[in-house]
Design an enzyme around this catalytic site. Sequence first.
Site, PDB file in Angstrom:
ATOM      1  N   ASN A  96     -13.598  37.608  -4.807  1.00 31.28           N
ATOM      2  CA  ASN A  96     -12.344  37.055  -4.559  1.00 31.28           C
ATOM      3  C   ASN A  96     -12.148  37.216  -3.180  1.00 31.28           C
ATOM      4  OD1 ASN A  96      -9.769  36.392  -4.618  1.00 31.28           O
ATOM      5  ND2 ASN A  96      -8.925  38.081  -5.733  1.00 31.28           N
ATOM      6  N   LYS A 144      -9.638  36.211  -1.345  1.00 34.79           N
ATOM      7  CA  LYS A 144      -8.436  36.360  -1.091  1.00 34.79           C
ATOM      8  C   LYS A 144      -7.877  35.400   0.064  1.00 34.79           C
ATOM      9  CE  LYS A 144      -8.213  40.717  -3.417  1.00 34.79           C
ATOM     10  NZ  LYS A 144      -7.631  41.772  -3.892  1.00 34.79           N
ATOM     11  N   HIS A 203      -3.967  37.422 -11.725  1.00 39.37           N
ATOM     12  CA  HIS A 203      -4.384  38.283 -10.687  1.00 39.37           C
ATOM     13  C   HIS A 203      -3.119  39.056 -10.408  1.00 39.37           C
ATOM     14  CE1 HIS A 203      -5.627  40.492  -7.348  1.00 39.37           C
ATOM     15  NE2 HIS A 203      -6.716  40.139  -7.507  1.00 39.37           N
ATOM     16  N   GLU A 252      -1.880  40.517  -7.707  1.00 35.56           N
ATOM     17  CA  GLU A 252      -1.221  40.273  -6.499  1.00 35.56           C
ATOM     18  C   GLU A 252      -0.012  39.222  -6.890  1.00 35.56           C
ATOM     19  OE1 GLU A 252      -4.690  39.922  -4.205  1.00 35.56           O
ATOM     20  OE2 GLU A 252      -4.807  41.853  -4.102  1.00 35.56           O
ATOM     21  N   GLU A 277      -8.392  44.807 -14.399  1.00 34.50           N
ATOM     22  CA  GLU A 277      -8.289  45.332 -13.066  1.00 34.50           C
ATOM     23  C   GLU A 277      -6.906  46.218 -12.842  1.00 34.50           C
ATOM     24  OE1 GLU A 277     -10.048  42.693 -10.074  1.00 34.50           O
ATOM     25  OE2 GLU A 277      -8.206  41.693 -10.820  1.00 34.50           O
ATOM     26  N   GLY A 337      -7.856  47.350  -4.101  1.00 33.91           N
ATOM     27  CA  GLY A 337      -8.011  47.426  -2.798  1.00 33.91           C
ATOM     28  C   GLY A 337      -7.370  48.791  -2.231  1.00 33.91           C
ATOM     29  N   SER A 363     -11.619  48.001  -6.441  1.00 37.39           N
ATOM     30  CA  SER A 363     -12.551  48.928  -5.489  1.00 37.39           C
ATOM     31  C   SER A 363     -14.040  49.158  -6.067  1.00 37.39           C
ATOM     32  CB  SER A 363     -11.984  50.366  -5.288  1.00 37.39           C
ATOM     33  OG  SER A 363     -10.576  50.234  -4.902  1.00 37.39           O
TER      34      SER A 363
HETATM   35  P1  PGA Z   1     -10.786  45.024  -4.721  1.00 36.01           P
HETATM   36  O1  PGA Z   1     -10.024  43.854  -5.120  1.00 36.01           O
HETATM   37  O2  PGA Z   1     -12.330  45.001  -4.917  1.00 36.01           O
HETATM   38  O3  PGA Z   1     -10.485  44.994  -3.131  1.00 36.01           O
HETATM   39  O4  PGA Z   1     -10.206  46.303  -5.078  1.00 36.01           O
HETATM   40  C1  PGA Z   1     -10.401  43.398  -6.487  1.00 36.01           C
HETATM   41  C2  PGA Z   1      -9.515  42.110  -6.890  1.00 36.01           C
HETATM   42  O5  PGA Z   1      -8.463  42.160  -6.435  1.00 36.01           O
HETATM   43  O6  PGA Z   1      -9.868  41.251  -7.743  1.00 36.01           O
END
Ligand code: PGA
Length: 265
Positions: A18, A20, A105, A107, A178, A184, A224
């Site tokens: 992803n 982003k 997701h 976010e 997640e 992140g 992460s």
């Molecule tokens: P990350 O993001 O690996 O940077 O923690 C995962 C995601 O948002 O799908």
Amino acid sequence: MPTPPTDAAMRRPIVGGNWKMHLRREECVRLAQAVTRGAATLHTEIVVFPPLVYLDAVAGSLRTDGSIVALGAQDVSWAADGAFTGEVSVGMLRDLSVTACLAGHSERRHVIGESDEIVRGKTHAILEAGMTCVLCIGETLAQREAGQTDHVNEKQLHAALNGVDAVTATAHLVVAYEPVWAIGAGRNATPEDAQSAHLHIRNVLAGLFDRPTAQRIRVQYGGSVKASNAQALFSQPDIDGGLIGGASLKSEDFLAICRAATPTA
Ligand code: PGA
């Protein structure tokens, strides 16, 4: 007599990158090309999710390179067409050779403010278009500390999947667990904690559909994931690959994670 395959062995691992709201056109194309080169020898299903405006450029590069890497979108509208300024429909994504799309997701749920109802509309739109729907679910830190992890996952699964039939889910649904506090953040659930959440998710799927369907649906872990922790997470019996954010922006890191998901047998 040969031993029959286990449930986990029936499920082909899937790893998503992803990207982003990162990278520019040429960087996206170069990253897609590098992933394509490295993916050729792997048996893991790999999907990249570039920014929407670069889907066409990445689609062209994947096609030219005869890539086995699939193209995914980070978001889509729940509506099929119409007066929805700024939105993009599943039909438009299919025009660009997109075969997978994220829904829910964290976010989008927690930063953009998407409700369970909107996530449900997007999930159904993606599944009805015959695309792979990567449905993201997971608890916040406060919910985890209040012991609500399983409850939140169950509620989000029910809200999004109510009305989806078992045949469609088997063919097109992937769940990404997640935990919001791990995304992140540089810290992730322990493999044991993640496995416990995944097992509960599979039990919820068995209730929503039936046990054989639940055994076929891939449940990815996200939050992460790095080359250094991927193997420990992916070797858990109910973790079928991962959804990768930060570590998907460098091809070597992402490919190392894809390799960690590749079955050894
Ligand atoms: P990350 O993001 O690996 O940077 O923690 C995962 C995601 O948002 O799908």
